[in-house]
Design an enzyme around this catalytic site. Structure first.
Site, short mmCIF file in Angstrom:
data_model
loop_
_atom_site.label_atom_id
_atom_site.label_comp_id
_atom_site.label_asym_id
_atom_site.label_seq_id
_atom_site.Cartn_x
_atom_site.Cartn_y
_atom_site.Cartn_z
N GLU A 77 0.85 -1.19 0.00
CA GLU A 77 0.00 0.00 0.00
C GLU A 77 0.88 1.24 0.00
O GLU A 77 2.02 1.22 0.48
CB GLU A 77 -0.92 -0.06 1.23
CG GLU A 77 -1.83 1.11 1.48
CD GLU A 77 -2.83 1.46 0.39
OE1 GLU A 77 -2.43 1.48 -0.78
OE2 GLU A 77 -3.99 1.76 0.72
N ASP A 78 0.35 2.33 -0.54
CA ASP A 78 1.12 3.56 -0.61
C ASP A 78 1.22 4.25 0.76
O ASP A 78 2.29 4.68 1.17
CB ASP A 78 0.55 4.52 -1.67
CG ASP A 78 -0.95 4.78 -1.53
OD1 ASP A 78 -1.60 4.21 -0.63
OD2 ASP A 78 -1.49 5.56 -2.33
N ASP A 127 -3.36 6.23 6.55
CA ASP A 127 -3.76 7.49 7.17
C ASP A 127 -4.73 7.15 8.31
O ASP A 127 -4.30 6.90 9.44
CB ASP A 127 -4.39 8.37 6.07
CG ASP A 127 -4.73 9.77 6.55
OD1 ASP A 127 -4.21 10.19 7.59
OD2 ASP A 127 -5.52 10.44 5.87
N PHE A 140 -0.77 16.47 3.45
CA PHE A 140 -1.21 15.73 2.27
C PHE A 140 -0.07 15.68 1.26
O PHE A 140 0.44 16.71 0.82
CB PHE A 140 -2.46 16.36 1.65
CG PHE A 140 -3.16 15.40 0.74
CD1 PHE A 140 -4.03 14.44 1.27
CD2 PHE A 140 -2.93 15.41 -0.62
CE1 PHE A 140 -4.65 13.51 0.43
CE2 PHE A 140 -3.54 14.49 -1.46
CZ PHE A 140 -4.41 13.55 -0.94
N ARG A 154 0.69 11.66 -9.81
CA ARG A 154 1.16 10.30 -9.51
C ARG A 154 2.55 10.03 -10.05
O ARG A 154 3.31 9.25 -9.48
CB ARG A 154 0.23 9.25 -10.13
CG ARG A 154 -1.09 9.10 -9.43
CD ARG A 154 -1.75 7.80 -9.89
NE ARG A 154 -3.19 7.81 -9.67
CZ ARG A 154 -3.78 7.53 -8.52
NH1 ARG A 154 -3.05 7.23 -7.46
NH2 ARG A 154 -5.09 7.56 -8.41
P1 IMP Z 1 -6.86 5.47 5.04
O1 IMP Z 1 -7.97 4.53 4.69
O2 IMP Z 1 -7.38 6.75 5.66
O3 IMP Z 1 -5.75 4.87 5.84
O4 IMP Z 1 -6.28 6.00 3.70
C1 IMP Z 1 -5.56 5.29 2.85
C2 IMP Z 1 -5.71 5.80 1.44
O5 IMP Z 1 -5.98 7.19 1.38
C3 IMP Z 1 -4.40 5.61 0.73
O6 IMP Z 1 -4.40 4.40 0.05
C4 IMP Z 1 -4.36 6.78 -0.22
O7 IMP Z 1 -4.96 6.42 -1.43
C5 IMP Z 1 -5.19 7.84 0.43
N1 IMP Z 1 -4.36 8.86 1.12
C6 IMP Z 1 -4.23 9.07 2.45
N2 IMP Z 1 -3.39 10.07 2.73
C7 IMP Z 1 -2.97 10.52 1.53
C8 IMP Z 1 -2.04 11.55 1.13
O8 IMP Z 1 -1.42 12.27 1.94
N3 IMP Z 1 -1.86 11.70 -0.20
C9 IMP Z 1 -2.49 10.94 -1.13
N4 IMP Z 1 -3.35 9.96 -0.81
C10 IMP Z 1 -3.58 9.75 0.50
MG MG Z 2 -4.57 4.13 -1.99
#
Ligand code: IMP
Ligand code: MG
Length: 179
Positions: free
Chosen positions: A97-98, A101, A150, A163
């Site tokens: 995963e990237d 958050d 972000f 990207r």
């Molecule tokens: P989570 O479900 O809140 O943990 O978010 C995960 C997903 O939100 C990641 O796979 C990203 O696609 C997106 N995301 C969260 N933070 C960022 C950021 O700072 N930049 C770009 N995408 C983000």
């Molecule tokens: Mg993602």
């Protein structure tokens, strides 16, 4: 680059850390039959570099989920857009995963994929933003822990833009204030 406030992680830092992760994962799965499971689309560049930093054979498959739409904060709802091509029963699965958050995306995926009886299921994440966590997720491999800003580039987008940047940059708040 327009819209980027500053570079957080440059190409060299990314390359070196991804190489280390590739070595660690290759060592840990030396006897396994590893499936790299990329989460589209944010993980593709990380996954491509990570796979080439590994010294063991790997399979790849991809899943797509959506939780964000085009905003910079999670909607709290995760939707499955594309499932895996093949069953994972009995396999060693490493979710790639990237960024983590809130943790909602990964905890949803761990539950959903865990119920398909893989032999093991772990997480490799390039970036961890621990400040906004709502669901506990404990990745086995983490590239960098970063502050609550972000970020875009190296696969991560804002509204499908940025990207392909070769580095990770902090998005100027002015970009999303315009929306
Ligand atoms: P989570 O479900 O809140 O943990 O978010 C995960 C997903 O939100 C990641 O796979 C990203 O696609 C997106 N995301 C969260 N933070 C960022 C950021 O700072 N930049 C770009 N995408 C983000
Ligand atoms: Mg993602």
């Amino acid at each position: 680059m327009e819209g980027i406030e500053r570079v957080l992680l440059d190409e060299r830092q990314l390359r070196e850390r991804v190489r280390e992760l590739g070595q660690d994962i290759s060592r840990d799965y030396a006897d396994g039959d590893l499936l790299l499971l990329g989460i589209l689309k944010g993980s593709v560049i990380f996954l491509a570099d990570l796979a080439r930093a590994m010294t063991i054979p790997v399979d790849m498959d991809f899943i797509a989920v959506s939780s964000y739409g085009t905003s910079t904060a999670t909607s709290g709802q995760v939707r499955l857009l594309k499932d895996l091509d093949a069953p994972i029963e009995g396999r060693d699965v490493l979710i790639v995963e990237d960024i983590i958050d809130s943790g909602l995306t990964l905890s949803y995926l761990m539950d959903m994929l865990g119920s398909r009886n893989p032999r093991s299921i772990k997480v490799a994440v390039l970036l961890d933003k621990p400040e906004r966590r709502q669901e506990d997720v404990f990745p086995e491999y983490t590239g960098f822990t970063i502050p609550d800003e972000f970020v875009v580039g190296y696969g991560l987008d804002y509204a499908e833009q940025y990207r392909a940047l070769p580095y990770i940059g902090v998005l100027s708040p002015a970009v999303y204030a315009e929306q």
